[in-house]
Design a protein around this motif. Structure first.
Motif, PDB file in Angstrom:
ATOM      1  N   ARG A  94      50.847  47.830  -8.076  1.00 52.54           N
ATOM      2  CA  ARG A  94      49.592  48.267  -8.680  1.00 52.54           C
ATOM      3  C   ARG A  94      49.758  49.652  -9.320  1.00 52.54           C
ATOM      4  NH1 ARG A  94      44.259  46.596  -7.356  1.00 52.54           N
ATOM      5  NH2 ARG A  94      42.732  48.054  -8.168  1.00 52.54           N
ATOM      6  N   ARG A  95      50.524  50.501  -8.642  1.00 56.28           N
ATOM      7  CA  ARG A  95      50.735  51.852  -9.152  1.00 56.28           C
ATOM      8  C   ARG A  95      51.492  51.819 -10.479  1.00 56.28           C
ATOM      9  NH1 ARG A  95      50.477  56.917  -7.377  1.00 56.28           N
ATOM     10  NH2 ARG A  95      51.987  58.401  -8.144  1.00 56.28           N
ATOM     11  N   ARG A 109      52.474  45.674  -2.658  1.00 56.60           N
ATOM     12  CA  ARG A 109      51.375  45.499  -3.625  1.00 56.60           C
ATOM     13  C   ARG A 109      50.925  46.844  -4.194  1.00 56.60           C
ATOM     14  NH1 ARG A 109      47.095  42.733  -0.175  1.00 56.60           N
ATOM     15  NH2 ARG A 109      45.815  42.993  -2.026  1.00 56.60           N
ATOM     16  N   GLY A 110      50.962  47.871  -3.344  1.00 55.60           N
ATOM     17  CA  GLY A 110      50.571  49.200  -3.809  1.00 55.60           C
ATOM     18  C   GLY A 110      51.505  49.717  -4.886  1.00 55.60           C
ATOM     19  N   LYS A 111      52.801  49.502  -4.687  1.00 55.19           N
ATOM     20  CA  LYS A 111      53.773  49.955  -5.690  1.00 55.19           C
ATOM     21  C   LYS A 111      53.560  49.216  -7.001  1.00 55.19           C
ATOM     22  CE  LYS A 111      57.380  51.209  -2.426  1.00 55.19           C
ATOM     23  NZ  LYS A 111      58.509  50.710  -1.662  1.00 55.19           N
ATOM     24  N   SER A 159      53.467  44.413   3.098  1.00 56.87           N
ATOM     25  CA  SER A 159      52.667  43.829   2.017  1.00 56.87           C
ATOM     26  C   SER A 159      51.862  44.898   1.281  1.00 56.87           C
ATOM     27  CB  SER A 159      51.733  42.766   2.603  1.00 56.87           C
ATOM     28  OG  SER A 159      50.841  42.301   1.624  1.00 56.87           O
ATOM     29  N   VAL A 160      51.259  45.801   2.045  1.00 58.34           N
ATOM     30  CA  VAL A 160      50.474  46.871   1.426  1.00 58.34           C
ATOM     31  C   VAL A 160      51.363  47.741   0.528  1.00 58.34           C
ATOM     32  CG1 VAL A 160      49.336  49.080   1.936  1.00 58.34           C
ATOM     33  CG2 VAL A 160      48.609  47.002   3.102  1.00 58.34           C
ATOM     34  N   LEU A 161      52.550  48.078   1.024  1.00 56.67           N
ATOM     35  CA  LEU A 161      53.444  48.935   0.236  1.00 56.67           C
ATOM     36  C   LEU A 161      53.914  48.219  -1.028  1.00 56.67           C
ATOM     37  CD1 LEU A 161      55.606  50.587   3.039  1.00 56.67           C
ATOM     38  CD2 LEU A 161      53.724  51.597   1.752  1.00 56.67           C
ATOM     39  N   VAL A 219      46.028  49.133  -0.427  1.00 60.94           N
ATOM     40  CA  VAL A 219      46.806  48.913  -1.656  1.00 60.94           C
ATOM     41  C   VAL A 219      46.279  49.844  -2.751  1.00 60.94           C
ATOM     42  CG1 VAL A 219      47.234  47.269  -3.522  1.00 60.94           C
ATOM     43  CG2 VAL A 219      47.497  46.550  -1.140  1.00 60.94           C
ATOM     44  N   TYR A 276      47.161  53.474  -1.956  1.00 64.14           N
ATOM     45  CA  TYR A 276      48.560  53.781  -2.239  1.00 64.14           C
ATOM     46  C   TYR A 276      48.752  54.035  -3.736  1.00 64.14           C
ATOM     47  CZ  TYR A 276      53.619  53.354  -2.488  1.00 64.14           C
ATOM     48  OH  TYR A 276      54.948  53.598  -2.730  1.00 64.14           O
TER      49      TYR A 276
END
Lengths: 223, 169
Positions: free
Chosen positions: A36-37, A32-34, A28-30, B44, B47
């Motif tokens: 967001r990035r 959502r992080g992608k 989930s972190v990866l 998040v 990252y």
């Protein structure tokens, strides 16, 4: 034992040992992080474009050079097309100007290009798709075969559409390419644009024109 | 920085720090579920920013600061939410305080501390951080942190009363 140590001992008891993250949490972190990035980079890109546009505007205001330099063989054209399709009304203009045209008027090897501007004057959003745009020359229909910027106008809905069309070039010419077109074209070309659920509207492309606002005229360096 | 490298570094840090950060966030917020969300939100953001941050000297410190700031932000928003809910006679609070099994008396006393004092005291005594590091992490002066710790200790003595035990030491 100092007060600090005593407090620390007692406070340490408050802290519960938590297990490590689950694989689902990591995924989930990866994910959502992608996302967001990407959003962040897109925002930064837009900001940079805005800065460049402002800088360019300021610099241009100091220049006396006209946007379109005068040429030996000038032709004044007026471009402006109003068409109706179902309940969606387009008013727009279509134009064409050979890019890289030589003094003798030869066409460049990679085909030709024109820009098209359409304004959605209806009160609803519409999306143009590749299959809704085709070119008809002397009764022959030419489909879009390679639309490298399809997302551009698929995502770009109302009130304005602007895109470029390249003719007879398989790659590198521009966003919308038509296959099999000869450079020996008969003008005006007919570009058919079909609004969703409507009949195709025909936009005539004069031999020498450029994208402009409907009803306005512009002087072009064309033979 | 290549995406694979960034991903591997963030995942490694997430695995290593998650448990500790989730515990800290739970102590600050008093809500374990919220604490989990906060830690995940922090990673998040980490990252997304990792490539543009250049080299981070202490990534674990950086992400801890993110977690503490997110805790404070969520609690402030929760306080506003509670005030609005009270206006409409709604009783549910977005942040329900949970008492841990260990030392509920101290836990209650800590939860009664103002947010700034609570954060300072938890970072100092639970996380064993120096006052200068706490100041750095919270964006405050060292003097402010010392003052917050002093007031926190006084309040804890008041709240714990005759059962303050080791606090007398």
């Amino acid at each position: 034992m100092s007060e600090h140590d005593a407090l620390q001992d007692r406070f340490k008891g408050l802290k519960e040992t938590q297990p490590g993250p689950t694989e689902a949490q990591i995924a989930s972190v990866l994910r959502r992080g992608k996302r967001r990035r990407v959003a962040s980079l897109a925002g930064a890109g837009l900001g940079m474009v805005a800065i460049v546009a402002i800088a360019w505007s300021v610099l241009s205001s100091f220049s006396d050079t006209p946007d379109i330099p005068p040429a030996r063989n000038e032709k004044r054209v007026t471009a402006g097309v109003d068409v109706r399709s179902g309940d969606v009304i387009f008013s727009g203009s279509a134009g064409e100007c050979w890019e890289g045209v030589s003094a003798a008027g030869d066409l460049p090897e990679d085909g030709c290009r024109f820009s098209l501007g359409l304004t959605n004057t209806s009160d609803r959003e519409i999306v143009l798709r590749s299959e809704d745009i085709y070119l008809e020359v002397d009764g022959t229909r030419y489909e879009v075969v390679n639309n490298e910027y399809s997302d551009y106008y698929e995502a770009y809905y109302g009130p304005n559409f602007f895109f470029e069309v390249s003719l007879g070039a398989r790659e590198g010419g521009g966003p919308i390419l038509f296959e099999g077109l000869s450079r020996d074209l008969t003008f005006p070309l007919e570009l058919h644009v079909r609004a969703p659920g409507g009949e195709p509207v025909i936009i005539e492309i004069p031999e020498c024109a450029i994208h402009t606002e409907p009803g306005t005229s512009i002087t072009l360096p064309c033979d | 920085m290549r995406a694979e490298g960034r991903e591997a570094q963030v995942v490694a840090l997430f695995r290593a720090e998650y448990g500790s950060l989730a515990s800290l966030a739970a102590l600050i917020t008093g809500d374990r579920a919220l604490a989990d969300d906060i830690v995940m939100d922090a990673f998040v953001k980490l990252y997304a920013k990792w490539g543009s941050l250049g080299s981070i000297d202490r990534p674990e410190f950086y992400v801890k600061a993110m977690v503490v700031n997110l805790c404070r932000s969520k609690l402030r928003r929760g306080a506003v939410e509670r005030r609005v809910n009270a206006l409409f006679h709604r009783t549910r609070s977005s942040i329900e305080s949970e008492s841990p099994m260990k030392d509920p008396e101290l836990w209650d006393a800590v939860q009664k501390l103002p947010l700034g004092q609570r954060t300072c005291v938890l970072l100092h005594y639970v996380e064993d951080m120096r006052e200068s590091d706490i100041a750095d992490l919270m964006g405050r002066s060292v003097g402010t942190v010392k003052s917050q710790l002093h007031h926190a200790r006084e309040r804890l003595r008041e709240h714990l009363g005759p059962n303050r035990g080791d606090l007398d030491v």
